[in-house]
Write a protein that holds these residues in place. Structure first.
Motif, PDB file in Angstrom:
ATOM      1  N   TYR A 180      83.530  50.369   4.990  1.00 37.14           N
ATOM      2  CA  TYR A 180      82.725  49.416   5.740  1.00 37.14           C
ATOM      3  C   TYR A 180      83.025  49.627   7.217  1.00 37.14           C
ATOM      4  O   TYR A 180      84.036  50.221   7.586  1.00 37.14           O
ATOM      5  CB  TYR A 180      83.030  47.969   5.334  1.00 37.14           C
ATOM      6  N   ASN A 181      82.143  49.124   8.060  1.00 40.23           N
ATOM      7  CA  ASN A 181      82.418  49.221   9.493  1.00 40.23           C
ATOM      8  C   ASN A 181      82.814  47.842  10.016  1.00 40.23           C
ATOM      9  O   ASN A 181      82.656  46.824   9.334  1.00 40.23           O
ATOM     10  CB  ASN A 181      81.244  49.845  10.269  1.00 40.23           C
ATOM     11  N   VAL A 182      83.339  47.829  11.219  1.00 39.34           N
ATOM     12  CA  VAL A 182      83.853  46.590  11.792  1.00 39.34           C
ATOM     13  C   VAL A 182      82.747  45.554  11.944  1.00 39.34           C
ATOM     14  O   VAL A 182      82.967  44.366  11.722  1.00 39.34           O
ATOM     15  CB  VAL A 182      84.561  46.873  13.142  1.00 39.34           C
ATOM     16  N   ARG A 183      81.543  46.000  12.274  1.00 39.76           N
ATOM     17  CA  ARG A 183      80.425  45.058  12.439  1.00 39.76           C
ATOM     18  C   ARG A 183      80.109  44.357  11.110  1.00 39.76           C
ATOM     19  O   ARG A 183      79.896  43.149  11.085  1.00 39.76           O
ATOM     20  CB  ARG A 183      79.190  45.769  12.966  1.00 39.76           C
ATOM     21  N   GLU A 184      80.085  45.106  10.011  1.00 36.63           N
ATOM     22  CA  GLU A 184      79.844  44.494   8.697  1.00 36.63           C
ATOM     23  C   GLU A 184      80.908  43.446   8.385  1.00 36.63           C
ATOM     24  O   GLU A 184      80.590  42.345   7.930  1.00 36.63           O
ATOM     25  CB  GLU A 184      79.874  45.553   7.590  1.00 36.63           C
ATOM     26  N   ALA A 185      82.154  43.802   8.617  1.00 37.49           N
ATOM     27  CA  ALA A 185      83.252  42.878   8.331  1.00 37.49           C
ATOM     28  C   ALA A 185      83.160  41.636   9.207  1.00 37.49           C
ATOM     29  O   ALA A 185      83.312  40.505   8.725  1.00 37.49           O
ATOM     30  CB  ALA A 185      84.595  43.577   8.534  1.00 37.49           C
ATOM     31  N   THR A 186      82.882  41.828  10.486  1.00 32.16           N
ATOM     32  CA  THR A 186      82.793  40.687  11.404  1.00 32.16           C
ATOM     33  C   THR A 186      81.620  39.785  11.044  1.00 32.16           C
ATOM     34  O   THR A 186      81.743  38.552  11.092  1.00 32.16           O
ATOM     35  CB  THR A 186      82.670  41.186  12.858  1.00 32.16           C
ATOM     36  N   ASN A 187      80.482  40.360  10.677  1.00 30.58           N
ATOM     37  CA  ASN A 187      79.334  39.547  10.259  1.00 30.58           C
ATOM     38  C   ASN A 187      79.655  38.744   9.016  1.00 30.58           C
ATOM     39  O   ASN A 187      79.277  37.567   8.906  1.00 30.58           O
ATOM     40  CB  ASN A 187      78.108  40.429  10.026  1.00 30.58           C
ATOM     41  N   LEU A 188      80.353  39.353   8.059  1.00 31.58           N
ATOM     42  CA  LEU A 188      80.742  38.637   6.845  1.00 31.58           C
ATOM     43  C   LEU A 188      81.693  37.496   7.180  1.00 31.58           C
ATOM     44  O   LEU A 188      81.539  36.377   6.679  1.00 31.58           O
ATOM     45  CB  LEU A 188      81.364  39.598   5.832  1.00 31.58           C
ATOM     46  N   ILE A 189      82.658  37.758   8.029  1.00 34.62           N
ATOM     47  CA  ILE A 189      83.602  36.710   8.446  1.00 34.62           C
ATOM     48  C   ILE A 189      82.851  35.566   9.109  1.00 34.62           C
ATOM     49  O   ILE A 189      83.087  34.391   8.797  1.00 34.62           O
ATOM     50  CB  ILE A 189      84.673  37.297   9.390  1.00 34.62           C
ATOM     51  N   ALA A 190      81.939  35.882  10.012  1.00 34.96           N
ATOM     52  CA  ALA A 190      81.159  34.838  10.699  1.00 34.96           C
ATOM     53  C   ALA A 190      80.344  34.028   9.711  1.00 34.96           C
ATOM     54  O   ALA A 190      80.263  32.800   9.806  1.00 34.96           O
ATOM     55  CB  ALA A 190      80.257  35.473  11.755  1.00 34.96           C
ATOM     56  N   ASP A 191      79.738  34.691   8.722  1.00 33.33           N
ATOM     57  CA  ASP A 191      78.953  33.980   7.701  1.00 33.33           C
ATOM     58  C   ASP A 191      79.845  33.032   6.890  1.00 33.33           C
ATOM     59  O   ASP A 191      79.482  31.891   6.637  1.00 33.33           O
ATOM     60  CB  ASP A 191      78.277  34.965   6.753  1.00 33.33           C
TER      61      ASP A 191
END
Length: 125
Positions: free
Chosen positions: A110-121
């Motif tokens: 996964y990339n950092v953007r995917e992980a950050t978006n999931l965390i934000a959600d």
């Protein structure tokens, strides 16, 4: 003349990725606590006076697995939400983990953007 060979160990790569993800999350406004193992994560959680909202762990770790960590944390700190990163789970295993622990499985790589978006959600930000 001798040629120098550069070899990147998996541990070195993990440390670089770990630092970049941590720095990215801090830049996104999150307070980030870090641990190097499941046992270390438990010690960090025990030392916290404020509740921890989210535990992000990899399935494969030295010592206990990320799933074993989630199992222990879910009993002791039932309000914590979870992300389990794995590249090896079958669909039925994934669904079982998501249902049993109200966890989110993040497919690797996964990339950092995917992980950050999931965390934000998950955290509603």
């Amino acid at each position: 003349s001798r040629r120098r060979h550069t070899r990147c160990s998996r541990d070195w790569i993990r440390r670089v990725l770990f630092r970049s993800a941590r720095n990215f999350l801090i830049a996104a406004g999150y307070e980030v606590l870090t641990a190097t193992s499941a046992e270390d994560a438990i010690n960090v959680l025990e030392g916290e006076t404020e509740p921890v909202d989210l535990l992000f762990t990899d399935f494969n770790m030295k010592g206990k697995s990320g799933l074993q960590l989630i199992d222990e944390v879910s009993v002791r700190w039932p309000d914590v939400k979870f992300i389990l990163a794995s590249g090896y789970l079958e669909q039925n295993e994934r669904r079982q983990i998501e249902m049993s622990y109200n966890a989110h499985v993040l497919d690797k790589p996964y990339n950092v953007r995917e992980a950050t978006n999931l965390i934000a959600d998950i955290l509603g930000r």
